[in-house]
Design a protein around this motif. Structure first.
Motif, PDB file in Angstrom:
ATOM      1  N   UNK A 244      23.277 -22.579  15.067  1.00 20.06           N
ATOM      2  CA  UNK A 244      22.218 -23.128  14.208  1.00 20.06           C
ATOM      3  C   UNK A 244      21.078 -22.137  14.006  1.00 20.06           C
ATOM      4  N   UNK A 245      21.424 -20.894  13.675  1.00 20.15           N
ATOM      5  CA  UNK A 245      20.444 -19.823  13.564  1.00 20.15           C
ATOM      6  C   UNK A 245      19.557 -19.944  12.324  1.00 20.15           C
ATOM      7  N   UNK A 246      18.261 -19.650  12.517  1.00 17.53           N
ATOM      8  CA  UNK A 246      17.336 -19.534  11.393  1.00 17.53           C
ATOM      9  C   UNK A 246      16.342 -18.433  11.730  1.00 17.53           C
ATOM     10  N   UNK A 247      16.429 -17.324  10.979  1.00 18.71           N
ATOM     11  CA  UNK A 247      15.670 -16.106  11.258  1.00 18.71           C
ATOM     12  C   UNK A 247      14.573 -15.938  10.214  1.00 18.71           C
ATOM     13  N   UNK A 248      13.342 -15.660  10.669  1.00 19.41           N
ATOM     14  CA  UNK A 248      12.226 -15.423   9.745  1.00 19.41           C
ATOM     15  C   UNK A 248      11.452 -14.178  10.163  1.00 19.41           C
ATOM     16  N   UNK A 293      18.490 -28.591  20.251  1.00 23.64           N
ATOM     17  CA  UNK A 293      17.697 -27.834  19.285  1.00 23.64           C
ATOM     18  C   UNK A 293      18.583 -27.264  18.200  1.00 23.64           C
ATOM     19  N   UNK A 294      19.202 -28.169  17.424  1.00 23.20           N
ATOM     20  CA  UNK A 294      20.150 -27.759  16.395  1.00 23.20           C
ATOM     21  C   UNK A 294      19.594 -28.076  15.004  1.00 23.20           C
ATOM     22  N   UNK A 295      20.368 -27.685  13.974  1.00 24.82           N
ATOM     23  CA  UNK A 295      19.989 -27.928  12.570  1.00 24.82           C
ATOM     24  C   UNK A 295      18.595 -27.382  12.279  1.00 24.82           C
ATOM     25  N   UNK A 296      18.368 -26.133  12.656  1.00 25.16           N
ATOM     26  CA  UNK A 296      17.036 -25.534  12.585  1.00 25.16           C
ATOM     27  C   UNK A 296      16.648 -25.061  11.187  1.00 25.16           C
ATOM     28  N   UNK A 297      15.366 -25.229  10.863  1.00 25.44           N
ATOM     29  CA  UNK A 297      14.771 -24.637   9.671  1.00 25.44           C
ATOM     30  C   UNK A 297      13.338 -24.271  10.014  1.00 25.44           C
TER      31      UNK A 297
END
Length: 396
Positions: A244-248, A293-297
């Motif tokens: 569930x990766x979300x990189x900023x 801590x899944x489905x990350x945004x």
């Protein structure tokens, strides 16, 4: 008992901070836009008050729907809707090409890889399919599509056997054609849960779940014309899991990654990546949720404040705020809101204005929901303490 005493006094304390508390999250409006299904959400801004959502609807069909939302988030109005694929529209990644043209990468009929272009008017009243390309006849899941040059786009996805691929495509401004340019199989074992971002100029960073389901970050160089894709550096940052990766981007060489680690616990980790992508260095890590801590945004609120929408314990919906300095040397949780006690998966969170944010997600029974929230940033809306009660701590 100590925690219950603190939680009982904390809302009172926050209310005393000149109207709005530091990074406080408040739900404003909610719309159940699809009573059947609303999964695999990808949300983008069309114009000042118009937004487009690509999602998986009933029967796994692919839909794009537009909404109008005023700057204060006080209302959410559905405007138009297009069923862009009647066979399959899964793992959507929607990007804005220019003022009225958009591209969506997705897993289509037969689980094959597709890219389609569409035009969407500024007021969202019309959505028209323009061109279509079936770029992979095996599989294309975990899509993450980004703009490379004026007419070039890069797509990270998982193909047959979940191998990790990056491909480039040229798409003219009017979306009239889609041409594959170059393809790189960067991981022959596993390449799912992709999040691809631009570092600077021709350098890109990809967070994904690799071999043994471990967490990886890789860097690549991709020129503006997409004529080549070259792997530069690789870091296995989590040997337990990296889902569930979300990189900023945090600043010029610092990046923050929200992901599900061992046991699907929620983590945020910072990394430094130089402009040439020659190294990837972990700086700091916070396990912010020990249950899920899944489905990350993850989105930036201001210079050092970030908001995370995710699926927590029992699939409940949470939005949390964190402060992260420019060098990524610390991550501090500031505020947490449990906004849905039924379900909140397939989250896509975007900024509306300085303190208003829009969230698309799959709620109860996987129905499609959109909500607005206000989030006060630490730099843009500094509060002043006017009074505070005396808090007595009682330990067990």
């Amino acid at each position: 008992m100590y925690n219950s005493i603190i939680s009982r006094f904390l809302p009172v304390f926050l209310a005393t901070l000149s109207g709005v508390a530091l990074a406080q999250v408040t739900e404003v409006a909610s719309l159940e836009h699809n009573t059947h299904t609303g999964m695999d959400n990808s949300l983008v801004r069309v114009s000042d008050d118009t937004y487009a959502l690509a999602y998986r609807g009933h029967g796994n069909d692919g839909w794009i729907t537009t909404f109008t939302i005023p700057a204060d988030g006080s209302s959410i109005t559905e405007v138009a809707s297009l069923e862009y694929d009647k066979g399959n529209g899964v793992n959507n990644s929607l990007v804005k090409m220019n003022d009225d043209t958009y591209a969506v990468a997705y897993k289509g009929p037969g689980n094959d890889g597709w890219i389609k272009t569409l035009t969407i008017s500024a007021d969202g009243s019309s959505i028209t399919e323009v061109a279509s390309l079936e770029h992979d006849t095996e599989q294309a899941s975990s899509n993450s599509l980004v703009k490379v040059g004026d007419d070039t786009y890069a797509l990270a996805y998982a193909s047959y056997h979940n191998d990790g691929f990056i491909k480039t495509f040229t798409i003219p401004a009017d979306g009239s054609s889609i041409t594959e340019v170059f393809s790189l199989e960067h991981d022959i074992n596993n390449g799912v849960h992709n999040s691809l971002v631009r570092v600077i100029d021709d350098t890109y960073a990809l967070a994904y779940r690799g071999p043994s389901n471990d967490g990886f970050i890789k860097t690549f160089t991709i020129p503006a014309d997409g004529s080549s894709i070259t792997e530069v550096a690789s870091l296995e940052h989590d040997t337990g899991s990296g889902s569930a990766n979300f990189l900023v981007r945090v600043d010029d060489n610092t990046y923050a990654l929200a992901y599900g680690g061992s046991g699907d616990d929620g983590f945020i980790t910072t990394f430094t990546i130089p402009a040439d992508g020659s190294s990837i260095t972990e700086v700091f890590s916070l396990e912010h949720d020990t249950d899920n801590g899944m489905a990350n945004s993850l989105v930036r609120v201001d210079d050092d404040t970030y908001a995370l929408a995710y699926k927590g314990l029992d699939a409940y919906g949470y939005i949390k705020t964190f402060t992260i300095p420019a060098d990524g040397s610390s991550i501090t949780e500031v505020f947490s809101l449990e906004h849905d006690t039924e379900q909140a998966t397939f989250n896509s969170l975007v900024r509306v204005d300085d303190d208003t944010y829009l969230l698309a997600y799959a709620g109860k029974d996987n129905d499609g929901f959109i909500k607005t929230f206000t989030i006060a940033g630490s730099n843009t809306n500094q509060p002043t303490v006017t009074s505070a009660p005396t808090v007595t701590t009682i330990e067990d």
